[in-house]
Each structure stands twice: as C-alpha cells, then as structure tokens.
Design an enzyme around this catalytic site. Structure first.
Site, PDB file in Angstrom:
ATOM      1  N   CYS A 113       0.806  -1.221   0.000  1.00 46.83           N
ATOM      2  CA  CYS A 113       0.000   0.000   0.000  1.00 46.83           C
ATOM      3  C   CYS A 113       0.840   1.274   0.000  1.00 46.83           C
ATOM      4  O   CYS A 113       0.347   2.347  -0.340  1.00 46.83           O
ATOM      5  CB  CYS A 113      -0.967  -0.003   1.183  1.00 46.83           C
ATOM      6  SG  CYS A 113      -2.166  -1.328   1.091  1.00 46.83           S
ATOM      7  N   HIS A 250      -3.206   7.608   1.839  1.00 45.18           N
ATOM      8  CA  HIS A 250      -3.593   6.273   1.394  1.00 45.18           C
ATOM      9  C   HIS A 250      -4.998   5.999   1.918  1.00 45.18           C
ATOM     10  O   HIS A 250      -5.303   6.271   3.074  1.00 45.18           O
ATOM     11  CB  HIS A 250      -2.602   5.232   1.930  1.00 45.18           C
ATOM     12  CG  HIS A 250      -3.073   3.827   1.725  1.00 45.18           C
ATOM     13  ND1 HIS A 250      -3.559   3.375   0.510  1.00 45.18           N
ATOM     14  CD2 HIS A 250      -3.157   2.766   2.584  1.00 45.18           C
ATOM     15  CE1 HIS A 250      -3.896   2.109   0.630  1.00 45.18           C
ATOM     16  NE2 HIS A 250      -3.682   1.719   1.873  1.00 45.18           N
ATOM     17  N   ASN A 280     -10.025   0.159  -0.562  1.00 50.19           N
ATOM     18  CA  ASN A 280      -8.560   0.219  -0.438  1.00 50.19           C
ATOM     19  C   ASN A 280      -7.941  -0.412  -1.688  1.00 50.19           C
ATOM     20  O   ASN A 280      -7.949  -1.630  -1.845  1.00 50.19           O
ATOM     21  CB  ASN A 280      -8.131  -0.526   0.828  1.00 50.19           C
ATOM     22  CG  ASN A 280      -6.625  -0.466   1.054  1.00 50.19           C
ATOM     23  OD1 ASN A 280      -5.857  -0.103   0.168  1.00 50.19           O
ATOM     24  ND2 ASN A 280      -6.198  -0.839   2.242  1.00 50.19           N
TER      25      ASN A 280
HETATM   26  O1  UT7 Z   1      -3.822  -0.692   3.467  1.00 52.47           O
HETATM   27  C1  UT7 Z   1      -2.905  -1.336   4.282  1.00 52.47           C
HETATM   28  C2  UT7 Z   1      -3.119  -0.980   5.665  1.00 52.47           C
HETATM   29  N1  UT7 Z   1      -4.369  -1.543   6.150  1.00 52.47           N
HETATM   30  C3  UT7 Z   1      -5.057  -0.879   7.020  1.00 52.47           C
HETATM   31  O2  UT7 Z   1      -4.697   0.208   7.355  1.00 52.47           O
HETATM   32  C4  UT7 Z   1      -6.235  -1.567   7.659  1.00 52.47           C
HETATM   33  C5  UT7 Z   1      -6.238  -1.272   9.119  1.00 52.47           C
HETATM   34  N2  UT7 Z   1      -7.328  -1.855   9.847  1.00 52.47           N
HETATM   35  C6  UT7 Z   1      -8.606  -1.463   9.720  1.00 52.47           C
HETATM   36  O3  UT7 Z   1      -8.928  -0.672   8.878  1.00 52.47           O
HETATM   37  C7  UT7 Z   1      -9.626  -1.981  10.713  1.00 52.47           C
HETATM   38  O4  UT7 Z   1      -8.960  -2.680  11.755  1.00 52.47           O
HETATM   39  C8  UT7 Z   1     -10.678  -2.920  10.080  1.00 52.47           C
HETATM   40  C9  UT7 Z   1     -11.650  -2.109   9.210  1.00 52.47           C
HETATM   41  C10 UT7 Z   1      -9.989  -3.989   9.268  1.00 52.47           C
HETATM   42  C11 UT7 Z   1     -11.516  -3.609  11.179  1.00 52.47           C
HETATM   43  O5  UT7 Z   1     -12.065  -2.672  12.063  1.00 52.47           O
HETATM   44  P1  UT7 Z   1     -11.947  -2.915  13.661  1.00 52.47           P
HETATM   45  O6  UT7 Z   1     -12.718  -1.832  14.303  1.00 52.47           O
HETATM   46  O7  UT7 Z   1     -10.494  -3.011  13.978  1.00 52.47           O
HETATM   47  O8  UT7 Z   1     -12.726  -4.280  13.857  1.00 52.47           O
HETATM   48  P2  UT7 Z   1     -12.178  -5.672  14.419  1.00 52.47           P
HETATM   49  O9  UT7 Z   1     -11.213  -6.287  13.462  1.00 52.47           O
HETATM   50  O10 UT7 Z   1     -11.745  -5.481  15.832  1.00 52.47           O
HETATM   51  O11 UT7 Z   1     -13.505  -6.527  14.417  1.00 52.47           O
HETATM   52  C12 UT7 Z   1     -14.593  -6.222  15.296  1.00 52.47           C
HETATM   53  C13 UT7 Z   1     -15.654  -7.293  15.146  1.00 52.47           C
HETATM   54  C14 UT7 Z   1     -15.100  -8.712  15.315  1.00 52.47           C
HETATM   55  O12 UT7 Z   1     -16.070  -9.462  16.002  1.00 52.47           O
HETATM   56  P3  UT7 Z   1     -15.897  -9.755  17.575  1.00 52.47           P
HETATM   57  O13 UT7 Z   1     -14.593 -10.496  17.690  1.00 52.47           O
HETATM   58  O14 UT7 Z   1     -15.835  -8.391  18.212  1.00 52.47           O
HETATM   59  O15 UT7 Z   1     -17.107 -10.551  17.898  1.00 52.47           O
HETATM   60  C15 UT7 Z   1     -15.013  -9.233  13.888  1.00 52.47           C
HETATM   61  O16 UT7 Z   1     -15.161 -10.627  13.800  1.00 52.47           O
HETATM   62  O17 UT7 Z   1     -16.215  -7.239  13.817  1.00 52.47           O
HETATM   63  C16 UT7 Z   1     -16.184  -8.547  13.223  1.00 52.47           C
HETATM   64  N3  UT7 Z   1     -16.016  -8.400  11.783  1.00 52.47           N
HETATM   65  C17 UT7 Z   1     -17.052  -8.148  10.971  1.00 52.47           C
HETATM   66  N4  UT7 Z   1     -18.362  -8.019  11.187  1.00 52.47           N
HETATM   67  C18 UT7 Z   1     -19.151  -7.770  10.124  1.00 52.47           C
HETATM   68  C19 UT7 Z   1     -14.866  -8.429  11.072  1.00 52.47           C
HETATM   69  N5  UT7 Z   1     -15.150  -8.221   9.772  1.00 52.47           N
HETATM   70  C20 UT7 Z   1     -16.472  -8.055   9.682  1.00 52.47           C
HETATM   71  C21 UT7 Z   1     -17.357  -7.778   8.600  1.00 52.47           C
HETATM   72  N6  UT7 Z   1     -18.669  -7.633   8.883  1.00 52.47           N
HETATM   73  N7  UT7 Z   1     -16.930  -7.607   7.345  1.00 52.47           N
END
Ligand code: UT7
Length: 323
Positions: A113, A250, A280
C-alpha cells in the site's frame, strides 16, 4: 537544483462496481458494519481477463494526455504493484510495450500500500540524479485476485484500480517555493510481516496465495507511523501543518485518515477522501485520489500537497509536493 514537477495526472477504474449490499450476499456482513468501521460504501472490481497492466496502461495514457505529452517524451516508468500480471517480467515492461515505447527503462516497485510513495520517491531520485527527464509513476492493482472471498475481515476492504502521474525535470532554486517534489520519506520494519501478508509466492509455496491481515493491529501501527512520518516530513522542510493545502492519504480506512488529519489540525475540507467509493486499492489509492482531486479542480498548481501511506512489510512513507 533539479525538481520533479507534476505535469499530468490520470486514472482508470474497472467498470464493475461492488456495493456493500452485494458483499452481504457473499459473506456474513452488513453495510452498517463496513461503513462504520472503514468508511467504504462501494469499490471497483476488474473484469475477468482484465489485468493489472490493462488498468495501468489506461491510467498512464490518461496521465500523458492530461500532461499534453506522448510516450515518446517518457524515459522512465516506475510502476508500484503487489498484484503483477506475472511473477516476472515487471508489469511496467508490459505498460511500456502497450505505450509503444522501445526506449527508456521500466521496472516495478513492491511496497504494497505504500508502493506509490516508494515509486514516486524512486522516480524523483532518478530525475534529480539526471538519469531521467520525464517519468511515468503508476500505482495499479487487482487486489480482488488475491482476496479470500470467504474472509469477511478482508474481502470487504480491498479493491482494484490504477492511477498515474507524469513527472518532469525542471530547474528550481532549492527553496520551498519551488514547484515539484519538495521532500520524500520512506520507512520499513520487517518485524511486522505476519500482521499483513500474502500466504503464497514463487519461492515459498509456488502458488499466488491470499491476503491475510490482522486489521486491528495494522490499524494501531498505522495511526502511530503515519503521524510520525508526517511530523518528520514537515520538519525536514521547516514547514508547518497550516501551510498544507491538501492531505492526500492512502485510502485504507476513513478512521485512520480522520485521525491523521486531526493530529495535523487539518479540517476535513483539506482532506481528499475516496475510500468511500474506491475501497482500499493499495498502491493505486493515492494516485487515484490525486487524479480525482486535480480533475475536479480542488488541487491547483502552486498548492502544497502532502501524500502519505502505510502498508504490508510494514512499509510507510510520505511525499510533500508543491503542485
Ligand atoms: O492498506 C494497508 C493498511 N491496512 C489498514 O490500514 C487496515 C487497518 N485496519 C482497519 O482498517 C480496521 O482494523 C478494520 C476495518 C480492518 C476492522 O475494524 P476494527 O474496528 O479493527 O474491527 P475488528 O477487526 O476489531 O472486528 C470487530 C468485530 C469482530 O467481532 P468480535 O470479535 O468483536 O465478535 C469481527 O469478527 O467485527 C467482526 N467483523 C465483521 N463483522 C461484520 C470483522 N469483519 C467483519 C465484517 N462484517 N466484514
């Protein structure tokens, strides 16, 4: 002093649009979750048989047209991608051939990225060293091909597209009033490999592999690394955040972008945001955002534009440009 001036900008997005509602039919997700956590509403996905080089070529042609130049004028192509057409040769060589060029040189840069920032810094240094006069810098990706479409934590985030800039050597006086790239800053830290990687490759598995990401961890590092590199950038040229006309980050996550802007004290009206409709697109995200904001007249010649990105590796970096 030689400066690399931005003289053209172009982009290409595949026709097919995938909405959050479409994704909710494939994996257990909702439009609300995707919008709230990432800011993404829709993204573009390449058609069957449409390759990274096809997207890159169209973006390059658009950038050359915008610059009023032809492939004859170009002597360097640097293409950033983590989704090349083939393991080798470089996708950049396919673009070179597509442009009808048999002169100059073309190669790929791999920093996921952050790839476009790495490519821009590389081209800038070739220009400053006097080894190139006109460079095409391209970010192009078909991330849809390396996604695990059963993994809801990643498949809702990434997408396809391409953007390109044309840089040209011009004399400057070495001050911040010069047009062109004022400073670039690159970083990497291989300790964090396991937080964002593709679980395949020619040497390891002899397969292409799929993207794996621990999003929460990447998020935590991104916020810190981007704030640090932005500070480093401004300090390198003795400028302050209030001198920035546009932040073009980005486009990974609206919350990360908002956080970086907040730390800089920049209002949302100074931030170019495309993650909502592009998703992204990895190395393509910064040039896609630049193409959009120059085409609609937001970014204008003379303005100060701060570019930054963070990605797998980890890699991260920035470029400060007077447009
Ligand atoms: O481009 C390269 C660099 N990449 C980035 O910068 C990405 C950085 N990370 C992010 O943007 C965020 O961490 C995400 C958008 C990927 C995720 O957001 P988050 O607030 O960190 O959520 P999380 O991963 O902590 O997930 C929260 C909950 C989890 O459930 P539990 O464990 O709390 O029950 C996940 O299983 O959301 C669940 N979850 C979803 N739910 C519905 C994960 N993906 C999904 C989904 N739909 N697509």
């Amino acid at each position: 002093m030689i400066r690399s001036i931005v003289v053209g900008c172009g982009s290409y997005l595949p026709e097919r649009i995938l909405t959050n509602a479409d994704l909710a039919k494939i994996v257990d997700t909702t439009d609300e979750w995707i919008v709230e956590r990432s800011g993404i509403k829709q993204r573009h996905i390449a058609a069957d048989g449409e390759l990274t080089s096809d997207l890159a070529l169209k973006a390059a042609q658009a950038a050359l047209k915008n610059a009023g130049l032809t492939a004859d004028d170009v002597d360097l192509i640097v293409l950033a991608t983590a989704t090349p057409d083939e393991t080798f040769p470089a996708t950049a060589c396919r673009v070179q051939n597509g442009l009808g060029m048999t002169h100059g040189f073309a190669f790929d840069v791999q920093a996921v990225c952050s790839g476009f920032i790495y490519a821009l810094a590389t081209a800038d240094n070739f220009i400053k060293a006097g080894q190139a006069k006109t460079a095409l810098v391209i970010g192009a990706e078909t991330f849809s091909r390396i996604l695990d479409w059963t993994d809801r934590a990643t498949c809702v985030l990434f997408a396809d597209g391409a953007g390109a800039l044309v840089l040209q050597a011009q004399d400057g006086n070495g001050s911040n009033d010069d047009r062109g790239i004022l400073t670039t800053h690159l970083h990497s830290d291989g300790r964090h490999h396991d937080l964002l990687y593709v679980d395949g490759g020619p040497s390891s598995t002899q397969t292409t592999g799929k993207l794996r990401m621990l999003g929460k961890e990447v998020f935590r590092h991104a916020v810190v690394n981007l704030a640090d590199v932005v500070k480093e950038t401004l300090s390198a040229v003795n400028m302050t955040a209030d001198q920035i006309d546009w932040l073009v980050p980005h486009q990974a996550n609206k919350r990360i972008i908002d956080g970086t802007a907040r730390k800089l004290g920049l209002g949302t009206e100074k931030v170019v945001l495309t993650v909502d409709h592009h998703g992204n697109t990895s190395a393509a995200s910064v040039p896609l955002a630049l193409a959009e904001a120059t085409a609609d007249g937001r970014i204008r010649p003379g303005q100060v534009v701060l570019l930054e990105a963070m990605g797998g590796g980890f890699t991260w970096g920035s470029a400060l440009v007077r447009w």
